[in-house]
Design an enzyme around this catalytic site. Structure first.
Site, PDB file in Angstrom:
ATOM      1  N   THR A  23     -50.676  10.280   8.156  1.00  0.00           N
ATOM      2  CA  THR A  23     -50.652   9.788   9.542  1.00  0.00           C
ATOM      3  C   THR A  23     -51.611  10.554  10.442  1.00  0.00           C
ATOM      4  O   THR A  23     -52.202   9.992  11.367  1.00  0.00           O
ATOM      5  CB  THR A  23     -49.203   9.895  10.081  1.00  0.00           C
ATOM      6  OG1 THR A  23     -48.389   9.006   9.323  1.00  0.00           O
ATOM      7  CG2 THR A  23     -49.092   9.538  11.548  1.00  0.00           C
ATOM      8  N   SER A  67     -49.495   9.735   1.778  1.00  0.00           N
ATOM      9  CA  SER A  67     -49.085  10.822   0.882  1.00  0.00           C
ATOM     10  C   SER A  67     -48.170  10.375  -0.255  1.00  0.00           C
ATOM     11  O   SER A  67     -48.051  11.063  -1.267  1.00  0.00           O
ATOM     12  CB  SER A  67     -48.436  11.957   1.670  1.00  0.00           C
ATOM     13  OG  SER A  67     -47.163  11.594   2.136  1.00  0.00           O
ATOM     14  N   THR A  99     -46.799  13.349   5.794  1.00  0.00           N
ATOM     15  CA  THR A  99     -45.551  14.115   5.794  1.00  0.00           C
ATOM     16  C   THR A  99     -44.542  13.605   4.760  1.00  0.00           C
ATOM     17  O   THR A  99     -43.599  14.319   4.424  1.00  0.00           O
ATOM     18  CB  THR A  99     -44.889  14.064   7.184  1.00  0.00           C
ATOM     19  OG1 THR A  99     -44.638  12.700   7.522  1.00  0.00           O
ATOM     20  CG2 THR A  99     -45.770  14.706   8.238  1.00  0.00           C
TER      21      THR A  99
END
Ligand code: ASP
Length: 334
Positions: A23, A67, A99
């Site tokens: 992000t 991710s 994250t």
């Protein structure tokens, strides 16, 4: 020449920043259809102009992925890249990534990070198009942490929203909150306050394992849930997986049906708790599918580790050819 001028004339410390995606580098670029990886490592540091006064920054875009699509082989490449940076004189390394898997990648790196210098990992909860995006602030706090001598010998650190966590305990606990990262069972290591890394605790105990030079074993995670009939365990037992983590009920328990299938398995089995905090039991419950029954059937309780982290520790242990008896010790003493 006064001390201040002398300091200004001294060369600045070096920090290397590697970007993997997430992000923090995402924007919709004014189009419809949602945000996607859009910015390079150079773009990310350009958003924090003060960095050039703090350090000589070397930034590299290593990957640009959400991710959830990073692979362990990518994380091993990051380990090698980060070591190269330290060898070339970096005081610390900062990695930016999504994250969603940050607690796993940082935990894995913390098992193998064999440098005194800090490896700091960060990301963002708000993308570049959001009001009050947190990416720039997280990079700033991470560079402060990476530059601080007190961050040395602390292994891999995760810095978001001005909180500093050990990769050993860090967990993403909320879908959108800026304070999503918490250190379950342990608490934060410290905070970034007024431009300084302020530690509250001493360094977290950790053991460093050799990086295996062979392909990593495939380990499955099986969720426990009401009326789990064990059929998934059977399927995995018959496939090419080399180990299994069962995310157990409560203090580390499974259903009667799951137990029937676990008894037939010929691969190492670790049992964790799906509760999200606390330690697994080892000697309290004695019914079928309890921790005592599981251990009598060669299962190993994960101690403090949740399933995703237990899987990564098992991968490193099996890849290093550690025996089942020693694997039990490693989990007990982790
Ligand atoms: N889905 C994003 C990712 O992990 C979330 C984030 O970066 O915060 O790539």
């Amino acid at each position: 020449i006064n001390i201040k001028e002398k300091g200004e004339k001294m060369s600045k410390p070096k920090i290397s920043i590697g970007a993997l995606g997430g992000t923090i580098c995402m924007s919709a670029g004014g189009k419809k259809g949602g945000v996607k990886p859009s910015f390079s490592a150079d773009d990310l540091i350009a958003a924090v102009p003060v960095l050039k006064d703090m350090a000589t920054i070397y930034a590299q875009t290593i990957l640009a992925l959400p991710s959830g699509s990073l692979k362990l082989s990518d994380i091993i490449s990051v380990y090698k890249w980060a070591k190269e940076q330290i060898k070339n004189g970096a005081k610390g390394v900062v990695i930016t990534q999504g994250t969603d898997t940050l607690e796993e990648s940082s935990f894995f790196l913390n098992l193998i990070w064999d440098e005194e210098a800090p490896l700091v990992m960060t990301g963002a909860m708000r993308n570049a198009d959001d009001i009050s995006a947190d990416g720039a602030g997280n990079i700033y706090a991470s560079v402060i942490t990476a530059l601080d001598d007190k961050s040395r010998n602390r292994g891999v650190l995760v810095v978001l929203n001005d909180t500093i966590h050990s990769a050993k305990w860090v967990h993403k606990s909320n879908t959108f909150s800026l304070q999503t990262f918490i250190s379950v069972n342990a608490g934060v290591q410290g905070m970034v306050v007024e431009g300084q890394a302020r530690y509250i605790t001493c360094a977290v105990k950790r053991k460093i394992y050799p990086l295996p030079n062979k392909p990593l074993p495939k380990i499955a995670i099986v969720q426990s849930y009401l009326d789990n009939d064990g059929s998934i365990i059977k399927l995995i037992g018959e496939s090419k997986f080399e180990g299994m983590v069962i995310d157990g009920f409560g203090a580390g328990h499974v259903s009667f049906d799951m137990m029937d299938e676990i008894e037939k398995l010929k691969i190492p089995v670790i049992v964790s708790s799906k509760t999200g905090s606390g330690m697994c039991a080892t000697k309290t419950y004695g019914y079928k599918g309890s921790e005592i029954d599981l251990q009598n059937n060669k299962c190993i309780m994960s101690g403090w580790l949740p399933a995703v982290k237990a899987r990564l520790l098992l991968i490193i242990l099996l890849a290093n050819k550690i025996s089942l008896k020693e694997i039990k010790n490693e989990f007990e003493n982790f």
